[in-house]
Design a protein around this motif. Structure first.
Motif, PDB file in Angstrom:
ATOM      1  N   ASN A  55       0.834  -1.197   0.000  1.00 28.14           N
ATOM      2  CA  ASN A  55       0.000   0.000   0.000  1.00 28.14           C
ATOM      3  C   ASN A  55       0.867   1.245   0.000  1.00 28.14           C
ATOM      4  N   SER A  56       0.768   1.997  -1.076  1.00 25.02           N
ATOM      5  CA  SER A  56       1.515   3.237  -1.225  1.00 25.02           C
ATOM      6  C   SER A  56       0.872   4.009  -2.376  1.00 25.02           C
ATOM      7  N   ASP A  57       1.100   5.327  -2.424  1.00 22.18           N
ATOM      8  CA  ASP A  57       0.555   6.111  -3.529  1.00 22.18           C
ATOM      9  C   ASP A  57       1.128   5.643  -4.862  1.00 22.18           C
ATOM     10  N   VAL A  58       2.430   5.339  -4.860  1.00 24.11           N
ATOM     11  CA  VAL A  58       3.137   4.904  -6.063  1.00 24.11           C
ATOM     12  C   VAL A  58       4.003   3.709  -5.702  1.00 24.11           C
TER      13      VAL A  58
ATOM     14  N   GLN B  41      23.669  -1.254 -10.376  1.00 20.68           N
ATOM     15  CA  GLN B  41      23.962   0.181 -10.295  1.00 20.68           C
ATOM     16  C   GLN B  41      22.710   0.976  -9.942  1.00 20.68           C
ATOM     17  N   HIS B  42      21.590   0.637 -10.548  1.00 22.74           N
ATOM     18  CA  HIS B  42      20.351   1.368 -10.276  1.00 22.74           C
ATOM     19  C   HIS B  42      19.826   1.121  -8.870  1.00 22.74           C
ATOM     20  N   MET B  43      20.082  -0.054  -8.328  1.00 24.95           N
ATOM     21  CA  MET B  43      19.625  -0.347  -6.962  1.00 24.95           C
ATOM     22  C   MET B  43      20.255   0.589  -5.940  1.00 24.95           C
ATOM     23  N   THR B  44      21.426   1.111  -6.230  1.00 24.89           N
ATOM     24  CA  THR B  44      22.064   2.031  -5.284  1.00 24.89           C
ATOM     25  C   THR B  44      21.253   3.312  -5.118  1.00 24.89           C
ATOM     26  N   GLN B  45      20.368   3.622  -6.072  1.00 21.16           N
ATOM     27  CA  GLN B  45      19.515   4.816  -6.000  1.00 21.16           C
ATOM     28  C   GLN B  45      18.308   4.616  -5.088  1.00 21.16           C
ATOM     29  N   PHE B  46      17.925   3.382  -4.839  1.00 23.32           N
ATOM     30  CA  PHE B  46      16.680   3.109  -4.137  1.00 23.32           C
ATOM     31  C   PHE B  46      16.615   3.707  -2.729  1.00 23.32           C
ATOM     32  N   PRO B  47      17.668   3.596  -1.911  1.00 25.40           N
ATOM     33  CA  PRO B  47      17.571   4.216  -0.581  1.00 25.40           C
ATOM     34  C   PRO B  47      17.314   5.727  -0.659  1.00 25.40           C
ATOM     35  N   ARG B  48      17.962   6.409  -1.607  1.00 25.38           N
ATOM     36  CA  ARG B  48      17.751   7.855  -1.767  1.00 25.38           C
ATOM     37  C   ARG B  48      16.322   8.152  -2.222  1.00 25.38           C
ATOM     38  N   LEU B  49      15.799   7.352  -3.162  1.00 27.12           N
ATOM     39  CA  LEU B  49      14.418   7.551  -3.625  1.00 27.12           C
ATOM     40  C   LEU B  49      13.425   7.355  -2.483  1.00 27.12           C
ATOM     41  N   MET B  50      13.683   6.357  -1.659  1.00 24.32           N
ATOM     42  CA  MET B  50      12.787   6.103  -0.527  1.00 24.32           C
ATOM     43  C   MET B  50      12.841   7.236   0.484  1.00 24.32           C
ATOM     44  N   THR B  51      14.018   7.811   0.697  1.00 26.28           N
ATOM     45  CA  THR B  51      14.148   8.959   1.603  1.00 26.28           C
ATOM     46  C   THR B  51      13.445  10.178   1.014  1.00 26.28           C
ATOM     47  N   THR B  52      13.639  10.401  -0.288  1.00 27.27           N
ATOM     48  CA  THR B  52      13.051  11.563  -0.954  1.00 27.27           C
ATOM     49  C   THR B  52      11.526  11.534  -0.921  1.00 27.27           C
ATOM     50  N   TYR B  53      10.930  10.381  -1.213  1.00 28.63           N
ATOM     51  CA  TYR B  53       9.481  10.303  -1.361  1.00 28.63           C
ATOM     52  C   TYR B  53       8.755   9.720  -0.152  1.00 28.63           C
ATOM     53  N   GLY B  54       9.489   9.209   0.796  1.00 29.45           N
ATOM     54  CA  GLY B  54       8.887   8.700   2.025  1.00 29.45           C
ATOM     55  C   GLY B  54       7.853   7.620   1.776  1.00 29.45           C
ATOM     56  N   LYS B  55       6.770   7.684   2.541  1.00 27.76           N
ATOM     57  CA  LYS B  55       5.740   6.646   2.485  1.00 27.76           C
ATOM     58  C   LYS B  55       4.893   6.701   1.214  1.00 27.76           C
ATOM     59  N   LYS B  56       5.059   7.748   0.419  1.00 26.92           N
ATOM     60  CA  LYS B  56       4.305   7.836  -0.834  1.00 26.92           C
ATOM     61  C   LYS B  56       4.828   6.855  -1.881  1.00 26.92           C
ATOM     62  N   LEU B  57       6.060   6.333  -1.665  1.00 27.58           N
ATOM     63  CA  LEU B  57       6.683   5.418  -2.615  1.00 27.58           C
ATOM     64  C   LEU B  57       7.026   4.092  -1.941  1.00 27.58           C
ATOM     65  N   ALA B  58       6.646   3.009  -2.602  1.00 26.36           N
ATOM     66  CA  ALA B  58       7.097   1.675  -2.201  1.00 26.36           C
ATOM     67  C   ALA B  58       7.902   1.113  -3.366  1.00 26.36           C
ATOM     68  N   ILE B  59       8.976   0.422  -3.058  1.00 27.54           N
ATOM     69  CA  ILE B  59       9.795  -0.217  -4.090  1.00 27.54           C
ATOM     70  C   ILE B  59       9.705  -1.726  -3.894  1.00 27.54           C
ATOM     71  N   VAL B  60       9.430  -2.409  -4.991  1.00 28.20           N
ATOM     72  CA  VAL B  60       9.373  -3.874  -4.981  1.00 28.20           C
ATOM     73  C   VAL B  60      10.354  -4.362  -6.039  1.00 28.20           C
ATOM     74  N   SER B  61      11.420  -5.015  -5.607  1.00 34.70           N
ATOM     75  CA  SER B  61      12.416  -5.575  -6.519  1.00 34.70           C
ATOM     76  C   SER B  61      12.139  -7.056  -6.703  1.00 34.70           C
ATOM     77  N   ILE B  62      11.982  -7.466  -7.955  1.00 34.81           N
ATOM     78  CA  ILE B  62      11.669  -8.859  -8.267  1.00 34.81           C
ATOM     79  C   ILE B  62      12.861  -9.470  -9.002  1.00 34.81           C
ATOM     80  N   SER B  63      13.498 -10.413  -8.335  1.00 37.48           N
ATOM     81  CA  SER B  63      14.695 -11.051  -8.884  1.00 37.48           C
ATOM     82  C   SER B  63      14.340 -12.135  -9.897  1.00 37.48           C
ATOM     83  N   VAL B  64      15.100 -12.161 -10.985  1.00 34.93           N
ATOM     84  CA  VAL B  64      14.944 -13.213 -11.984  1.00 34.93           C
ATOM     85  C   VAL B  64      16.139 -14.176 -11.947  1.00 34.93           C
ATOM     86  N   ASP B  65      16.870 -14.149 -10.846  1.00 37.17           N
ATOM     87  CA  ASP B  65      17.985 -15.080 -10.691  1.00 37.17           C
ATOM     88  C   ASP B  65      17.474 -16.514 -10.647  1.00 37.17           C
ATOM     89  N   ASP B  66      18.373 -17.459 -10.959  1.00 39.40           N
ATOM     90  CA  ASP B  66      18.007 -18.881 -10.958  1.00 39.40           C
ATOM     91  C   ASP B  66      17.475 -19.344  -9.613  1.00 39.40           C
TER      92      ASP B  66
END
Length: 181
Positions: free
Chosen positions: A67-70, A85-110
């Protein structure tokens, strides 16, 4: 113009079966299938498919319960340098947008263990939702993902707002977040 544009997936599948035997070369038959699949794949405005997968602790997680706005959905793999490389941005994005943003990373590893080992090494475990899909089935087949990282930006109702190319993800996310503030 392709006569299959706009047909439902079942009708397109029937057309594939009807005509594919008349296509002489397997390579051409594969191209034909991919064209049909493209016309029937998911697009902006569609409902994102809600599946239950397992997190790094082996516990089931469903996007339905996020549950999040985005919601930023990130398909990635430990062997994918741009993904890491892009995952390193996620902590900053979460700090910037707070509870309005949820990040869900889906791994396609074996394996789930490969994902878990990477998250532990990078100290990402528990920072955002991470779940394991594997390299076939589930989202892989439903969304026809063919490159990584792949991003989907969803609204609170799990409708697709954007499917940015990986270099455009942050700009697209910022434009969407600015619109909901």
């Amino acid at each position: 113009k392709n006569k299959f544009h706009g047909k439902k997936a079942a009708a397109a599948e029937a057309d594939i079966r009807r005509y594919e035997d008349s296509i002489r070369y397997p390579f051409t038959r594969d191209i034909y299938r991919n064209v049909i699949a493209t016309y029937n794949s998911i697009k902006t405005g569609d409902q994102f498919p809600l599946m239950t997968l397992f997190n790094e602790k082996g516990k089931p997680v469903s996007l339905e319960n996020i549950n999040s706005d985005v919601i930023l959905v990130d398909f990635w793999a430990t062997w994918c340098l741009p993904c890491k490389q892009h995952m390193t941005q996620f902590p900053r994005l979460m700090t910037t947008y707070g509870k309005k943003l949820a990040i869900v990373s889906i791994s396609v590893d074996d394996s789930l263990q490969t994902m878990k080992r990477f998250l532990d090494q990078q100290q990402y475990t528990g920072k955002w939702v991470t779940i394991h899909n594997g390299n076939s089935g589930n989202y892989y087949n439903t969304l026809r993902i063919d490159g990584y990282p792949s991003y989907f930006i969803l609204d609170r109702n799990k409708k697709i707002l954007a499917m940015p190319f990986f270099n455009d993800m942050e700009d697209e996310l910022e434009a969407i977040m600015t619109g909901i503030k």
